[in-house]
Design an enzyme around this catalytic site. Sequence first.
Site, short mmCIF file in Angstrom:
data_model
loop_
_atom_site.label_atom_id
_atom_site.label_comp_id
_atom_site.label_asym_id
_atom_site.label_seq_id
_atom_site.Cartn_x
_atom_site.Cartn_y
_atom_site.Cartn_z
N GLN A 82 0.82 -1.23 0.00
CA GLN A 82 0.00 0.00 0.00
C GLN A 82 0.84 1.26 0.00
O GLN A 82 0.28 2.36 -0.05
CB GLN A 82 -0.96 0.00 1.21
CG GLN A 82 -2.02 -1.08 1.17
CD GLN A 82 -3.07 -0.86 0.08
OE1 GLN A 82 -3.14 0.20 -0.56
NE2 GLN A 82 -3.90 -1.86 -0.14
N GLY A 87 1.27 -5.45 -8.25
CA GLY A 87 0.93 -4.66 -9.43
C GLY A 87 -0.47 -4.07 -9.44
O GLY A 87 -0.66 -2.93 -9.85
N CYS A 100 -10.31 -8.38 1.62
CA CYS A 100 -9.88 -9.76 1.82
C CYS A 100 -10.58 -10.42 2.99
O CYS A 100 -10.40 -11.61 3.23
CB CYS A 100 -8.38 -9.81 2.03
SG CYS A 100 -7.50 -8.99 0.71
N1 PLP Z 1 -0.51 -6.59 1.70
C1 PLP Z 1 -1.32 -5.52 1.78
C2 PLP Z 1 -1.02 -4.45 2.75
C3 PLP Z 1 -2.44 -5.44 0.95
O1 PLP Z 1 -3.25 -4.39 1.04
C4 PLP Z 1 -2.71 -6.50 0.04
C5 PLP Z 1 -3.91 -6.49 -0.80
O2 PLP Z 1 -4.95 -6.00 -0.41
C6 PLP Z 1 -1.81 -7.58 0.00
C7 PLP Z 1 -0.72 -7.60 0.84
C8 PLP Z 1 -2.01 -8.72 -0.93
O3 PLP Z 1 -1.66 -8.35 -2.23
P1 PLP Z 1 -2.24 -9.21 -3.48
O4 PLP Z 1 -3.69 -8.88 -3.58
O5 PLP Z 1 -1.45 -8.72 -4.63
O6 PLP Z 1 -1.99 -10.62 -3.15
#
Ligand code: PLP
Length: 379
Positions: free
Chosen positions: A180, A201, A324
């Site tokens: 972020q 990305g 998530c």
């Molecule tokens: N770390 C943080 C702080 C995030 O906000 C996110 C995604 O929301 C991730 C890791 C995971 O990234 P990705 O969606 O590319 O797996």
Amino acid sequence: MIAYLDNAATTRVSSAAAQAALQEMTEGFGNPSARYTLGTQAAARLKEYREQVARALGCQSSELTFTSCGTEGDNWAIFGAVERNRRVGRHIITTAFEHAAVLEPCKRLEQQGYEVTYLNPDENGSIRLSDLEAALRPDTALVSMMLVNNELGSVLPIREAVAITRRKAPKALFHTDAVQGFLKIPFTPKGLGVDLLTVSGHKVHAPKGIGALYIRSGLKLPAMIAGGGQENGLRSGTEPTAQIAAFATACREGKASMSRDISHMQELKTGLLAALKEQVPEVETIGAGEAPHILALTLPGYKAEVLVRVLGDLGVCVSAGSACHRGKPSHVYAAMGLDKSRRDGAFRVSFSGDTTQEEIDAFLTALKQAKEMLFPTMS
Ligand code: PLP
């Protein structure tokens, strides 16, 4: 009109990035390991793409390995670091409000006998360095602390945390999840002093399915995937050149417009906060939220899940906690010690350089409308 204010969840792929991917898929589709021209040209472009991402991040291209996403980068950094440091000890320090991509690997390591210390955030959504200092031990193998919290937008003092770690536990490796922070706040991995750093990305206008792990020059991390030896033997598998091309293009664009985007998002955020104060004074902010693109809000007494659904019906995309969580209560707000009504009413508005004032206005109108339609669960 759709007002898209959930850019911390994902961003629109830029037209140039999509174009770069299309060209790579339909014209430059050779396997970079192949020896004929279509392959060697693909390998040459791959080298250039890596340099473009490295320039945006401010590191050497040899320090970057492409991954499939931020989650993979975090998993690799954590499992790789503890394996590399297995002789140092079995103690890990992280924060209680990391993304699941860090917390879940830590939980798995706990099941394997590691001891994990979870540092709790303070009322601003940051970490007290004195807590880190107290937690560090000679057997600490890894510290994993995020640069910008995805729900609060707080910026953690990583440079200072690294300095304390080097002093108190010099053998510990330091990883930061910068998913972020990348292209949203100015930093370089070297400036922070970290050993490992994750980016993704799709948070910076590239497609989903591509990310990168920075591995400090000189650090030998065990390979993520064994196989044909691609990515310098660290992550085998034929390189996803289309996603990498798009990522490199998005990085190039993002780096060029970074200071303009930051000022723009900061301006939108300040304006929105002022408008909320005047028009929906019941809305409160959560944490200090220094990052320009994330604003954590709460409407105490209301259910954010319902609010977010109603806003969605009105054409406004925001999220209740991190995307998530899939409806589970946010561990971030709980770790901050927010009372139940503030926790339940918490939602996140997040911007990108593309966000318009019209979208902000649409959000304000929809929020007022939604509030009229809903009743607080308690007053
Ligand atoms: N770390 C943080 C702080 C995030 O906000 C996110 C995604 O929301 C991730 C890791 C995971 O990234 P990705 O969606 O590319 O797996």
